[in-house]
Design a protein around this motif. Structure first.
Motif, mmCIF file in Angstrom:
data_model
loop_
_atom_site.group_PDB
_atom_site.id
_atom_site.type_symbol
_atom_site.label_atom_id
_atom_site.label_comp_id
_atom_site.label_asym_id
_atom_site.label_seq_id
_atom_site.Cartn_x
_atom_site.Cartn_y
_atom_site.Cartn_z
ATOM 1 N N ASP B 48 0.871 -1.334 0.065
ATOM 2 C CA ASP B 48 -0.102 -0.145 -0.089
ATOM 3 C C ASP B 48 0.797 1.257 0.045
ATOM 4 O O ASP B 48 1.740 1.478 0.999
ATOM 5 C CB ASP B 48 -0.966 0.050 1.263
ATOM 6 N N PHE B 49 0.979 2.015 -0.822
ATOM 7 C CA PHE B 49 0.264 2.070 -2.211
ATOM 8 C C PHE B 49 1.498 2.453 -2.994
ATOM 9 O O PHE B 49 1.703 3.610 -3.411
ATOM 10 C CB PHE B 49 -0.640 3.018 -2.278
ATOM 11 N N ARG B 50 2.355 1.244 -3.311
ATOM 12 C CA ARG B 50 3.457 1.667 -4.045
ATOM 13 C C ARG B 50 4.074 0.236 -4.815
ATOM 14 O O ARG B 50 3.645 -0.816 -4.193
ATOM 15 C CB ARG B 50 4.718 2.067 -3.147
ATOM 16 N N PRO B 71 -1.122 -4.161 3.269
ATOM 17 C CA PRO B 71 -1.943 -4.981 3.552
ATOM 18 C C PRO B 71 -3.165 -5.159 2.823
ATOM 19 O O PRO B 71 -3.753 -6.057 3.100
ATOM 20 C CB PRO B 71 -2.470 -4.083 4.889
ATOM 21 N N ASP B 72 -3.547 -4.260 1.795
ATOM 22 C CA ASP B 72 -4.529 -4.592 0.944
ATOM 23 C C ASP B 72 -4.287 -5.426 -0.153
ATOM 24 O O ASP B 72 -3.149 -5.722 -0.435
ATOM 25 C CB ASP B 72 -5.134 -2.939 0.299
ATOM 26 N N GLN B 73 -5.409 -5.584 -0.730
ATOM 27 C CA GLN B 73 -5.214 -6.668 -2.094
ATOM 28 C C GLN B 73 -4.674 -5.808 -3.367
ATOM 29 O O GLN B 73 -5.100 -4.491 -3.477
ATOM 30 C CB GLN B 73 -6.616 -7.149 -2.450
ATOM 31 N N PRO B 114 -3.217 -10.211 0.144
ATOM 32 C CA PRO B 114 -1.870 -9.810 0.846
ATOM 33 C C PRO B 114 -0.912 -10.918 1.300
ATOM 34 O O PRO B 114 -1.520 -12.164 1.525
ATOM 35 C CB PRO B 114 -2.098 -9.003 2.192
ATOM 36 N N MET B 135 -6.922 -1.075 -8.650
ATOM 37 C CA MET B 135 -7.904 -1.225 -8.073
ATOM 38 C C MET B 135 -8.537 0.039 -7.624
ATOM 39 O O MET B 135 -7.635 1.016 -7.625
ATOM 40 C CB MET B 135 -7.530 -1.981 -6.838
ATOM 41 N N HIS B 138 -6.072 3.017 -6.394
ATOM 42 C CA HIS B 138 -4.756 2.466 -6.035
ATOM 43 C C HIS B 138 -3.785 3.305 -7.292
ATOM 44 O O HIS B 138 -2.764 3.706 -6.774
ATOM 45 C CB HIS B 138 -4.707 1.001 -6.391
#
Ligand SMILES: [Cu+2]
Lengths: 786, 150
Positions: B48-50, B71-73, B114, B135, B138
């Motif tokens: 997140d988010f890179r 942590p996110d998908q 994740p 997403m 994102h």
């Protein structure tokens, strides 16, 4: 045998198996319920998470809108929305009541979220919510966004604050929905796992239960089979009774009795029992007390089988509910015992009771009679001339005769009477409740039963029986005494000539008691060889030489001393002992004569005279005995003379005819015959001519009176004349004095015998007499000298 | 709730027989067919988010080892871009309009959980590429990486 387990196939192991099945099923059910509850709770939780996550997106978008509205001067409360977002984000992570958003939303209770990944996502969502709120606040406060420090790692390139806010809202909503989706998929997976687990648990439980049940059935079947094989293959006989009815019999019982189940079950069993045993069994079945009993039951062939049975009460055993009889077939043992008992108390030859049993029955009857004062009679039966049959026809024939006689007697007596064979040819009969008249009637019938011809080895012969009867009038009595009295009565019957019966009278005791005693001693004496022969020479009055001897039997009793033949010969005749005695005399005499002949002491005309009793003649078979004795000794018949009494050969009828025929037969072969005590009987001269006779003996009673009694002299003279007229020789016996000798010579006697010449002496002494041989001086001496 | 439970129990009964067989037969392990050998393996990390990874590569077959550190998908798309490095957005202004760059797209991985590691095989011709996650938010939130293939 220990029966109880055999009737409890479900005992012990089986019970535990059932318990194990139930426990397994219960555990499986509990597991299923727990799993169901957990699955349900998870579904609920998932639904709640999805609702709250969806609401987060709505809240995030509303927040963006409200910020824009506020910035445009409209009325809105983005701070509230931000706080709702934050609160909900916290609840999603840590559990609790999610706040309602529009008022119409239900408050949703959530569980704390587990799982590292989801928790990381929800933590990130919390951070994004804060970044969103911080950005929104900065916009509303017109602060530069560069001053807002973002926590969640965003690198939003957009310069436009609103676009920046929208990106953050999108990130927030996205991560919330992703988390919800993760929860949903994991809980879906979990639910699937649960269902699989539940199914597996259920299946395994079912499998285990089936296996246990199968094991139980197998065990039961095995135990049942075991029990069945125990019961069916063992020789133990098992019967189960409920009440008085037979409910079960093992195969072995059916085999033993050769009967079908239908005949034995129910009332059938008792019906086949011996009537004496029924009440006993019924009592045992009623009480149920452990007990041993012996039962007799009829098999298919109507033979009694003896069962040694043990009673076990299993009425309270719910597998049996009855009384169990374990039994063994002891018929063979019982039969053996009975056989031994029978042998001990029965005569092997005739199957009748033996002496011991007869005594026992008599003792019992006497004991009863003491109380009941009941009459009874004892009969002793002796066969006349049995010895003769035994000796002439052989022992086998004798045995057959006894058997035939026993059968005849058995037909006469009632079943209640005791018929026994006491030994030899002596039978006894005990008549319970019989008085004199009845006893006499039975005695007559006994005698009659054997007088009818008996078939024996193809020959027919009849037997005379003498019966002695004693009647006991009730009260106290001694069996010994009764038997002795019956014995005396039997002697009286024999003394009367046989073929008759006599009732015992007190007067007989004296008369025959002594005789009986003498008989017993004589019997022993014959067996022990106490009887010997002495020989008295007979002198030819013409040649003055010894031409023969008379064999005289002599009994030297150790107790009585020398017993006179006049004393014991009548006893021997009355009791039949004369038969063995006569035979012994014949044999010894023949043997001795043959010896003298070999020694050259007996010339060709030498004769040894042997006395034959009337009994011997009337019994028949005497010619055989004589011939046998001659053959045995190797003695020509002419060396033997038989002295017979007038009374023995005179009687009319079968016995007399037979006696004469046998004498004739012997005479034809060369055996000499003399009439003893001639003139004392009542024979007519006509009869005398028909007899095969060589010599007439003048009785000593005449010789004794010959000198002084004219009548004796006259009779003697007549006898001598008669003898000579018939071509016979006359011999005077009992010559004791020279006067007597002179008288008999004068009267014409051919031969003489007496103490004057020689006393009877043992065989070895006689040798000397024979060697000396000459009595000339004695005979030629004048009368009166001696 | 009753309905759900009834459903479960129905399933329970229905599955019993199958489960028995399953329990007895054991779980089969599927064998994965061997991946085609790639000439090179290149590590790409998403978080997140890179997106981190090489900025230049030589042309040819390449395998991207993509790890999502959460942590996110995240998903991964690879598109060849022309002159402009920025990609066109949909009308919502939050996501790249994938239909418009469909021709330029050379590879993609669906959203991954994740912690997941995935491979993406690419045949890269020389040119400029962008790796990005599309997403919601994102891409704009910073999840894009420029790659030059020579
Ligand atoms: Cu992404």
């Amino acid at each position: 045998m220990h029966t109880a387990p055999a009737f409890r196939p479900f005992a012990a192991r089986g019970r535990w198996t059932i318990v194990a099945i139930l426990v397994t099923l219960a555990a499986v059910s509990c597991g299923s319920v727990v799993l169901s509850i957990r699955a349900t709770a998870r579904s609920q939780h998932r639904a709640g998470v999805v609702v709250v996550a969806a609401r987060q997106r709505t809240l995030a978008e509303r927040y963006v809108k409200e910020v824009l509205l506020v910035r445009a001067g409209e009325q809105a409360d983005p701070a509230l929305t931000a706080s709702l977002l934050d609160k909900s984000a916290h609840v999603l992570l840590a559990g609790g009541e999610a706040p309602s958003v529009n008022g119409d939303d239900d408050e949703t209770a959530l569980l704390p979220t587990s799982g590292r990944t989801v928790r990381a996502q929800l933590t990130q969502q919390q951070r994004l919510v804060r970044d969103l709120a911080a950005t929104g606040s900065a916009i509303l406060a017109h602060r530069p966004l560069s001053g807002v420090r973002l926590l969640a790692g965003e690198h939003v390139a957009a310069r436009d604050p609103v676009e920046r806010l929208r990106v953050l809202a999108a990130l927030t909503a996205n991560v919330a929905l992703n988390a919800a989706r993760t929860i949903a998929t994991t809980s879906d997976r979990n639910v699937n796992q649960l269902i699989t687990l539940q199914a597996t648990v259920g299946g395994v439980g079912l499998l285990i239960s089936l296996l246990l049940a199968w094991a139980l059935v197998a065990t039961t079947r095995r135990q049942t089979a075991h029990f069945r094989s125990l019961v069916t293959s063992s020789t133990d006989l098992v019967m189960v009774f409920r009440g008085a009815r037979c409910r079960y019999v093992s195969q072995s019982v059916l085999r033993m009795l050769g009967r079908g189940e239908g005949e034995l079950l129910g009332e059938g069993f008792s019906g086949l029992l011996h009537p004496d045993d029924r009440a006993h069994l019924a009592a045992m079945l009623a009480s149920g007390e452990p007990a041993e009993l012996v039962l007799r039951i009829l098999n298919r062939f109507n033979e009694w089988r003896h069962l040694d049975a043990h009673v076990t009460d299993l009425r309270h055993d719910r597998h049996v509910r009855g009384i169990v009889l374990n039994a063994r077939d002891v018929s063979e043992r019982v039969r053996l015992e009975e056989e031994l008992t029978r042998q001990a108390f029965h005569d092997g030859l005739t199957g009748l009771a033996n002496r011991a049993l007869f005594r026992d029955r008599l003792d019992q009857a006497l004991a009863r009679s003491v109380r009941s004062q009941e009459l009874m009679s004892v009969l002793l039966v002796d066969l006349d001339g049995f010895k003769q049959v035994n000796d002439t026809l052989g022992h086998d024939s004798g045995d057959q005769l006894l058997q035939a006689v026993a059968r005849r007697f058995d037909e006469v007596v009632r079943p209640a009477d005791t018929l026994a064979r006491l030994g030899g040819d002596e039978f006894a009969l005990l008549l319970d409740g019989a008085g004199e008249a009845q006893a006499e009637s039975v005695a007559r019938r006994l005698i009659e039963s054997v007088s009818k011809p008996l078939e024996l080895d193809g020959r027919e012969l009849s037997v005379n029986a003498s019966v002695g009867v004693v009647v006991h009038l009730g009260g106290h009595g001694e069996s010994d005494e009764l038997i002795r009295h019956a014995d005396i009565a039997m002697y009286a019957a024999k003394d009367a000539g046989g073929g008759a019966h006599r009732i015992f009278r007190a007067s007989m005791a004296q008369e025959y008691g002594d005789m009986l005693e003498l008989e017993h001693e004589l019997r022993d004496a014959i067996e022990r060889g106490e009887l010997t022969l002495h020989y008295q020479p007979e002198i030819d009055l013409n040649s003055r030489r010894v031409v023969g001897v008379e064999a005289l039997v002599r009994w030297e009793s150790p107790r009585r001393g020398l017993v006179s033949p006049g004393e014991f010969i009548p006893v021997a005749e009355a009791t039949g002992l004369i038969m063995p005695l006569g035979e012994i005399v014949l044999r010894d005499a023949c043997r001795q004569t043959a010896q003298w002949r070999r020694d050259g002491l007996a010339g060709d005309s030498f004769v040894t005279w042997v006395n034959l009793s009337g009994r011997q003649l009337s019994a028949g078979g005497v010619s055989d005995i004589v011939r046998h004795a001659l053959d045995e000794a190797g003695l020509p018949p002419s060396f033997l003379g038989l002295e017979v009494t007038e009374t023995a050969i005179v009687p009319e009828g079968a016995a007399g005819d037979r006696a004469r025929a046998e004498l004739q037969e012997l005479h034809d072969q060369g055996v000499r015959i003399a009439i003893d005590d001639f003139g004392t009987g009542f024979s007519s001269l006509g009869q005398l001519r028909r007899f095969p006779i060589d010599v007439i003996k003048v009785d000593r009673s005449f010789v004794q009176g010959i000198e002084h009694d004219a009548r004796d002299a006259a009779i003697t003279a007549n006898l001598v004349t008669l003898a000579h007229a018939l071509g016979l020789l006359a011999i005077a016996e009992g010559i004791e004095s020279g006067g007597q000798l002179a008288s008999v010579r004068e009267l014409g006697c051919d031969l003489a015998q007496g103490f004057l010449f020689a006393r009877p002496v043992p065989a070895d002494e006689l040798g000397k007499v024979l060697a000396d041989g000459d009595f000339s001086s004695l005979i030629d001496a004048p009368a009166g000298v001696g | 709730m009753w309905r759900a439970r009834a459903h479960i129990e129905l399933a329970c009964v229905a599955v019993t027989a199958a489960a028995l067989c399953l329990a007895l037969s054991g779980c089969g392990v599927a064998t994965r067919a061997g991946a085609q050998p790639a000439a090179r393996s290149v590590r790409v990390t998403e978080r997140d988010f890179r997106i981190s990874g090489p900025r230049t590569l030589t042309a040819g077959n390449v395998r991207l080892d993509v790890e999502n550190q959460g942590p996110d998908q995240h998903e991964l798309l690879v598109a060849r871009v022309g002159g402009s490095a920025t990609l066109p957005l949909r009308s919502d202004g939050l996501t790249v309009d994938e239909e418009r760059i469909q021709a330029a797209e050379v590879g993609s991985l669906e959203p991954g959980a994740p912690g997941a590691r995935r491979q993406l095989n690419l045949r890269l011709a020389p040119g400029r590429y962008v790796l990005f996650c599309n997403m919601s938010g994102h891409y704009l939130g910073g999840m894009h990486l420029d790659l030059v293939v020579r």
